[in-house]
Design an enzyme around this catalytic site. Structure first.
Site, PDB file in Angstrom:
ATOM      1  N   HIS A 140      11.258  -2.371   2.055  1.00  0.00           N
ATOM      2  CA  HIS A 140      11.469  -0.939   1.894  1.00  0.00           C
ATOM      3  C   HIS A 140      11.950  -0.333   3.198  1.00  0.00           C
ATOM      4  O   HIS A 140      11.621  -0.807   4.275  1.00  0.00           O
ATOM      5  CB  HIS A 140      10.232  -0.195   1.379  1.00  0.00           C
ATOM      6  N   HIS A 147       0.871  -1.190   0.000  1.00  0.00           N
ATOM      7  CA  HIS A 147       0.000   0.000   0.000  1.00  0.00           C
ATOM      8  C   HIS A 147       0.903   1.234   0.000  1.00  0.00           C
ATOM      9  O   HIS A 147       1.452   1.597   1.014  1.00  0.00           O
ATOM     10  CB  HIS A 147      -0.967  -0.028   1.192  1.00  0.00           C
ATOM     11  N   GLU A 178       6.280  -4.434   8.023  1.00  0.00           N
ATOM     12  CA  GLU A 178       4.836  -4.469   7.753  1.00  0.00           C
ATOM     13  C   GLU A 178       4.362  -5.841   7.281  1.00  0.00           C
ATOM     14  O   GLU A 178       3.180  -6.160   7.383  1.00  0.00           O
ATOM     15  CB  GLU A 178       4.480  -3.471   6.637  1.00  0.00           C
ATOM     16  N   HIS A 202      -0.896   5.055   9.473  1.00  0.00           N
ATOM     17  CA  HIS A 202       0.428   5.684   9.440  1.00  0.00           C
ATOM     18  C   HIS A 202       0.357   7.061  10.073  1.00  0.00           C
ATOM     19  O   HIS A 202       0.499   8.077   9.389  1.00  0.00           O
ATOM     20  CB  HIS A 202       0.920   5.814   8.000  1.00  0.00           C
TER      21      HIS A 202
END
Ligand SMILES: [Fe+2]
Lengths: 132, 281
Positions: B193, B12, B240, B59
């Site tokens: 990431h 996402h 995540e 977030h």
């Protein structure tokens, strides 16, 4: 006995753990305040005055005012909170991230287009020593 | 009886949402990303569930450091798109399913998973970008969505093992719901990431591809991955991926792979995407 931090040898990485979260609590809540348009306006009108309303350390204030994002992270900032400062300055996320790497935005984008920063040599401090 | 019939996994990434919202999906940079979702959009149009349980993380949009729930479930009727600092995404509000959400909350809490019940909050790119990738830009979302939040920002997130076990409890909970509902479960976030500090930009293709493979064929093996390993190999934000384990366990062990896609880069991130169906469904 204290919990171990087996992630501390990962190079160029600061994990947002309990110690960092405690250190950065007010800094991150300050970033969060920039979610409101009226706060963004007040901040941009006089950054120093707005920052002085928050119980931040001198280093945290320096990080914010100089847009030194690595300093913000070192002083307990979390990237997703810090991102509110990027957006306040209308700075694209990728470009803001590139400033933390010592590369120009162009060099950073070129690295990402060629597959990203490689994992080899970037796993741990000891792996790096082994490579030298 | 309600049942979980399919699982969708997807990164996402805010910039992907922006490409959709600003109509730049066809350019040189983004077209390879969206080509990877062409099949997915067709599959999704042919397989619209009644409800999606959408596992994602907030977030610092709806939740800040005042309260950090490890697992949260959205129980209200409707969830609007959050303003993450550049205005809310121009998308329809998400319709929840309070009956099923409350049922799941009660069921898994009694099964020893201490969920936080959440009402009245807005959903950010973690939830809305995968919806846009799968459904495009409809006037209204074609099904109901239960937001299922996991803390992956404040270290430590829940362990992979805990997430996997919670996924199993979710499946059980859904099957105990009386109404005849077709439910999909989505796991979002990842893949490798790192968005912060000097190692930012890290991508670990080999590790990601192995993660996808193992997720399909031997997902329990992935519960052995420790938090330091996630951070080391997949980057500080790659952790995540524990959220994918909730969705994978909720689908059950035997699955048919419908689609697999992997692309680098999408902004700072390796984008991974899978569609799995429960075998024989
Ligand atoms: Fe995320």
């Amino acid at each position: 006995m204290a919990l171990e931090k087996p992630y501390q040898d990962i190079p160029g990485t600061i994990v947002f753990d309990a110690d960092m979260s405690r250190k950065g609590y007010h800094l991150n809540q300050f970033f969060m305040s920039l979610m409101k348009a009226e706060n963004r306006e007040r901040f941009l009108a006089d950054e120093k005055a707005y920052v002085d309303e928050w119980p931040l350390t001198d280093l945290q204030k320096k990080g914010v005012l100089e847009q030194d994002y690595n300093l913000c992270i070192e002083q307990g900032g979390n990237i997703y909170f810090l991102a509110k400062l990027f957006y306040t300055h209308e700075q694209p996320f990728e470009r803001a991230v590139s400033t933390m790497t010592g590369m120009t935005p162009q060099e950073y984008r070129a690295m990402m287009l060629s597959g990203g920063r490689p994992i080899e040599g970037n796993r741990s401090a000891s792996e790096n020593k082994g490579n030298q | 009886m309600a049942r979980i019939t399919s699982a969708v996994f997807s990164s996402h990434i805010p910039a992907v949402g922006a490409a959709i919202d600003f109509g730049t999906t066809g350019n040189e940079y983004w077209s390879p990303v969206f080509e990877g979702f062409e099949y997915s959009k067709k599959w999704q149009a042919d397989n619209v569930p009644d409800v999606i349980i959408l596992v994602y993380n907030d977030h610092a949009s709806a939740f800040d450091l005042r309260v950090v729930p490890t697992f949260g479930i959205g129980c209200s009727e409707e969830f609007e798109s959050a303003d993450e600092g550049w205005g809310p995404r121009p998308i329809p509000p998400v319709q929840g399913h309070p009956d099923l959400a409350w049922h799941i909350a009660q069921s898994v809490i009694l099964d020893s998973f201490d969920m936080t019940i959440c009402n009245d909050f807005k959903v950010d790119h973690g939830l809305t970008v995968p919806l846009s990738l799968m459904f495009g830009q409809p006037e209204a979302w074609p099904c109901r969505v239960i937001p299922f939040m996991v803390n992956v920002i404040q270290y430590p997130p829940p362990t992979g093992r805990r997430c996997f076990e919670l996924g199993k409890a979710l499946r059980k909970a859904v099957e105990l719901f009386d109404e005849d509902l077709n439910v999909h479960i989505w796991g979002t976030g990842g893949m490798s990431h790192q968005l912060q500090y000097k190692r930012a930009g890290l991508i670990n293709r080999e590790w990601d591809l192995n993660f996808m493979n193992t997720l399909i064929n031997d997902p329990e093996e992935l519960t052995k991955i420790t938090h330091p390993e996630y951070i080391r190999e997949a980057g500080s934000e790659g952790i995540e991926l524990v959220m994918w384990l909730i969705a994978r366990a909720a689908l059950g062990s035997q699955v048919d792979e419908k689609h697999r896609f992997y692309h680098v880069p999408a902004s700072n991130t390796a984008l991974g995407h899978l569609i799995l169906e429960k075998a024989g469904s």
